[in-house]
Design a protein around this motif. Structure first.
Motif, PDB file in Angstrom:
ATOM      1  N   ALA A 153       0.852  -1.185   0.000  1.00 15.87           N
ATOM      2  CA  ALA A 153       0.000   0.000   0.000  1.00 15.87           C
ATOM      3  C   ALA A 153       0.884   1.229   0.000  1.00 15.87           C
ATOM      4  N   ILE A 154       0.519   2.207  -0.822  1.00 14.01           N
ATOM      5  CA  ILE A 154       1.320   3.424  -0.959  1.00 14.01           C
ATOM      6  C   ILE A 154       0.413   4.625  -0.763  1.00 14.01           C
ATOM      7  N   GLY A 155       0.847   5.573   0.063  1.00 16.78           N
ATOM      8  CA  GLY A 155       0.043   6.769   0.262  1.00 16.78           C
ATOM      9  C   GLY A 155       0.676   7.712   1.257  1.00 16.78           C
ATOM     10  N   ASN A 156       0.021   8.850   1.434  1.00 17.87           N
ATOM     11  CA  ASN A 156       0.555   9.909   2.287  1.00 17.87           C
ATOM     12  C   ASN A 156       0.094   9.713   3.730  1.00 17.87           C
ATOM     13  N   ALA A 157       0.525   8.611   4.326  1.00 17.42           N
ATOM     14  CA  ALA A 157       0.105   8.278   5.684  1.00 17.42           C
ATOM     15  C   ALA A 157       0.473   9.395   6.652  1.00 17.42           C
ATOM     16  N   LEU A 158      -0.536   9.871   7.405  1.00 14.30           N
ATOM     17  CA  LEU A 158      -0.364  10.920   8.405  1.00 14.30           C
ATOM     18  C   LEU A 158       0.183  12.218   7.823  1.00 14.30           C
ATOM     19  N   ALA A 159       0.137  12.340   6.492  1.00 18.32           N
ATOM     20  CA  ALA A 159       0.637  13.540   5.814  1.00 18.32           C
ATOM     21  C   ALA A 159       2.085  13.836   6.181  1.00 18.32           C
ATOM     22  N   LEU A 160       2.854  12.780   6.426  1.00 19.29           N
ATOM     23  CA  LEU A 160       4.254  12.968   6.790  1.00 19.29           C
ATOM     24  C   LEU A 160       5.040  13.539   5.616  1.00 19.29           C
ATOM     25  N   PRO A 161       5.931  14.482   5.855  1.00 18.82           N
ATOM     26  CA  PRO A 161       6.720  15.041   4.769  1.00 18.82           C
ATOM     27  C   PRO A 161       7.770  14.058   4.283  1.00 18.82           C
ATOM     28  N   GLY A 162       8.243  14.295   3.054  1.00 23.03           N
ATOM     29  CA  GLY A 162       9.345  13.491   2.544  1.00 23.03           C
ATOM     30  C   GLY A 162       8.953  12.367   1.611  1.00 23.03           C
ATOM     31  N   GLY A 163       7.719  12.356   1.133  1.00 28.00           N
ATOM     32  CA  GLY A 163       7.325  11.331   0.177  1.00 28.00           C
ATOM     33  C   GLY A 163       6.353  10.335   0.772  1.00 28.00           C
ATOM     34  N   PRO A 164       5.811   9.468  -0.076  1.00 27.75           N
ATOM     35  CA  PRO A 164       4.776   8.529   0.381  1.00 27.75           C
ATOM     36  C   PRO A 164       5.327   7.461   1.315  1.00 27.75           C
ATOM     37  N   THR A 165       4.422   6.911   2.111  1.00 29.76           N
ATOM     38  CA  THR A 165       4.726   5.784   2.982  1.00 29.76           C
ATOM     39  C   THR A 165       4.376   4.493   2.248  1.00 29.76           C
ATOM     40  N   VAL A 166       5.230   3.488   2.394  1.00 31.90           N
ATOM     41  CA  VAL A 166       5.016   2.196   1.748  1.00 31.90           C
ATOM     42  C   VAL A 166       4.889   1.134   2.826  1.00 31.90           C
ATOM     43  N   THR A 167       3.824   0.334   2.784  1.00 32.81           N
ATOM     44  CA  THR A 167       3.643  -0.761   3.724  1.00 32.81           C
ATOM     45  C   THR A 167       3.381  -2.043   2.947  1.00 32.81           C
ATOM     46  N   GLU A 168       3.854  -3.160   3.486  1.00 34.22           N
ATOM     47  CA  GLU A 168       3.763  -4.428   2.785  1.00 34.22           C
ATOM     48  C   GLU A 168       2.869  -5.395   3.543  1.00 34.22           C
ATOM     49  N   GLY A 169       2.146  -6.230   2.792  1.00 29.90           N
ATOM     50  CA  GLY A 169       1.308  -7.240   3.418  1.00 29.90           C
ATOM     51  C   GLY A 169       0.847  -8.245   2.381  1.00 29.90           C
ATOM     52  N   ILE A 170      -0.281  -8.858   2.660  1.00 31.28           N
ATOM     53  CA  ILE A 170      -0.865  -9.825   1.741  1.00 31.28           C
ATOM     54  C   ILE A 170      -2.344  -9.509   1.540  1.00 31.28           C
ATOM     55  N   VAL A 171      -2.937 -10.142   0.553  1.00 26.81           N
ATOM     56  CA  VAL A 171      -4.387 -10.115   0.414  1.00 26.81           C
ATOM     57  C   VAL A 171      -4.942 -11.038   1.499  1.00 26.81           C
ATOM     58  N   SER A 172      -5.672 -10.467   2.441  1.00 31.66           N
ATOM     59  CA  SER A 172      -6.189 -11.246   3.565  1.00 31.66           C
ATOM     60  C   SER A 172      -7.521 -11.918   3.245  1.00 31.66           C
ATOM     61  N   ALA A 173      -8.317 -11.280   2.392  1.00 29.77           N
ATOM     62  CA  ALA A 173      -9.615 -11.831   2.000  1.00 29.77           C
ATOM     63  C   ALA A 173     -10.090 -11.085   0.765  1.00 29.77           C
ATOM     64  N   LEU A 174     -11.008 -11.705   0.045  1.00 31.01           N
ATOM     65  CA  LEU A 174     -11.575 -11.108  -1.163  1.00 31.01           C
ATOM     66  C   LEU A 174     -13.093 -11.030  -1.035  1.00 31.01           C
ATOM     67  N   ASP A 175     -13.681 -10.133  -1.841  1.00 30.04           N
ATOM     68  CA  ASP A 175     -15.141 -10.004  -1.917  1.00 30.04           C
ATOM     69  C   ASP A 175     -15.776  -9.720  -0.558  1.00 30.04           C
ATOM     70  N   ARG A 176     -15.116  -8.901   0.235  1.00 24.04           N
ATOM     71  CA  ARG A 176     -15.704  -8.471   1.485  1.00 24.04           C
ATOM     72  C   ARG A 176     -16.822  -7.458   1.213  1.00 24.04           C
ATOM     73  N   THR A 177     -17.749  -7.365   2.151  1.00 22.55           N
ATOM     74  CA  THR A 177     -18.763  -6.315   2.131  1.00 22.55           C
ATOM     75  C   THR A 177     -18.627  -5.516   3.415  1.00 22.55           C
ATOM     76  N   VAL A 178     -18.514  -4.213   3.287  1.00 21.61           N
ATOM     77  CA  VAL A 178     -18.337  -3.334   4.433  1.00 21.61           C
ATOM     78  C   VAL A 178     -19.557  -2.436   4.571  1.00 21.61           C
ATOM     79  N   GLN A 179     -20.117  -2.392   5.757  1.00 19.29           N
ATOM     80  CA  GLN A 179     -21.271  -1.542   6.037  1.00 19.29           C
ATOM     81  C   GLN A 179     -20.797  -0.179   6.516  1.00 19.29           C
ATOM     82  N   THR A 180     -21.299   0.885   5.933  1.00 19.69           N
ATOM     83  CA  THR A 180     -20.891   2.226   6.331  1.00 19.69           C
ATOM     84  C   THR A 180     -21.889   2.811   7.309  1.00 19.69           C
ATOM     85  N   ASP A 181     -21.483   3.868   7.995  1.00 20.92           N
ATOM     86  CA  ASP A 181     -22.373   4.494   8.968  1.00 20.92           C
ATOM     87  C   ASP A 181     -23.541   5.198   8.296  1.00 20.92           C
TER      88      ASP A 181
END
Length: 278
Positions: free
Chosen positions: A186-214
């Motif tokens: 995953a790549i993005g501006n985590a916490l808006a930290l200066p100096g470029g994007p943050t990169v984190t590594e992981g795996i696909v934990s599950a597919l076809d999830r459904t998430v309920q929003t507020d």
């Protein structure tokens, strides 16, 4: 399976599938927590989580195969070098109200990526929703005022346009080929930290999830990952081992550990294409 790709568009008169639960935003220097629930599994709580996007301060060339370093691992530096030029920082300004119903300035930071060489940017709708002004900063440091061309709150997708040409377009993958256990970053501006994007590594934990929003909306066919997704990541890419975008980071469950969600790119691609042709 043949999957269509976004084609760079040269300044046509163009005026996204799953929305996050609560929005984390800064209100007078105070970050309001948010929560995300997995339908029928985890109940959302008022301060139980956050979204990876509207937060913190408020948070193509032909594809080149990037070899994995070993089975189950990715060459994160090589992937970042390939995709980083297409990743942008999205900053917003708006006016909200405090507990006394007094107007207060709000600022937000999120992430996006280039989908059209002539200035088209994809991000989450919740990153830009309600903003009075939106600016985009490219990886080369250029900053430009952005216009929200189209948005789909139900799909939590938005398309921005900036006044620029010749931009590097992100390479999109095929999310239908994903398997549980596939390595991702995953790549993005985590916490808006200066100096470029943050990169984190992981795996696909599950597919076809459904998430309920507020708000009562449901995000369907969502990718679950244990790659860390934090405020500021929203709208940024979830990338496979070959360096292609296979998801758009959108939310994380704060009342759990290592449970994040990304919009599958195949559905996002179709939604964005539909938005651009409205």
């Amino acid at each position: 399976m043949t999957v269509p790709t976004f084609e760079p568009r040269q300044s046509p008169p163009y005026p996204g599938p799953h929305a996050p639960a609560h929005r984390a935003r800064r209100n007078g220097g105070r970050v309001l927590a948010a929560s995300v629930a997995l339908v029928a599994v985890v109940a959302a709580t008022g301060a139980g989580g956050y979204l990876g996007g509207r937060d913190v301060a408020r948070a193509s060339a032909p594809a080149v195969t990037v070899p994995a370093t070993s089975a189950g691992a990715v060459n994160a530096p090589a992937i970042l070098a390939k995709i980083e030029p297409s990743i942008v920082t999205v900053r917003t300004r708006s006016v909200g109200v405090n507990a006394l119903m007094e107007p207060v300035a709000e600022q937000g930071t999120g992430t996006g990526f280039v989908i059209g060489a002539d200035g088209l940017i994809a991000t989450n709708n919740h990153v830009v929703q309600g903003a009075q002004t939106v600016t985009v900063t490219l990886r080369d440091g250029r900053t430009s005022r952005a216009k929200v061309l189209r948005s789909d709150p139900a799909a939590d997708l938005a398309v921005l346009r900036i006044n620029a040409t010749g931009l590097p377009v992100a390479a999109l993958g095929d999310s239908s080929t994903l398997r549980v256990g596939d390595p991702v970053i995953a790549i993005g501006n985590a916490l808006a930290l200066p100096g470029g994007p943050t990169v984190t590594e992981g795996i696909v934990s599950a597919l076809d999830r459904t998430v309920q929003t507020d708000a009562g909306a449901q995000l369907q066919h969502v990718i679950q990952t244990d790659a860390a997704i934090n405020p500021g990541n929203s709208g940024g890419p979830l990338v496979d081992a070959s360096g292609r975008i296979i998801g758009i980071n959108t939310a994380a469950a704060g009342d759990a550990q290592n449970i994040g969600f990304a919009i599958a790119v195949n559905g996002a691609r179709q939604t964005i294409d539909d938005l651009l042709h409205q």
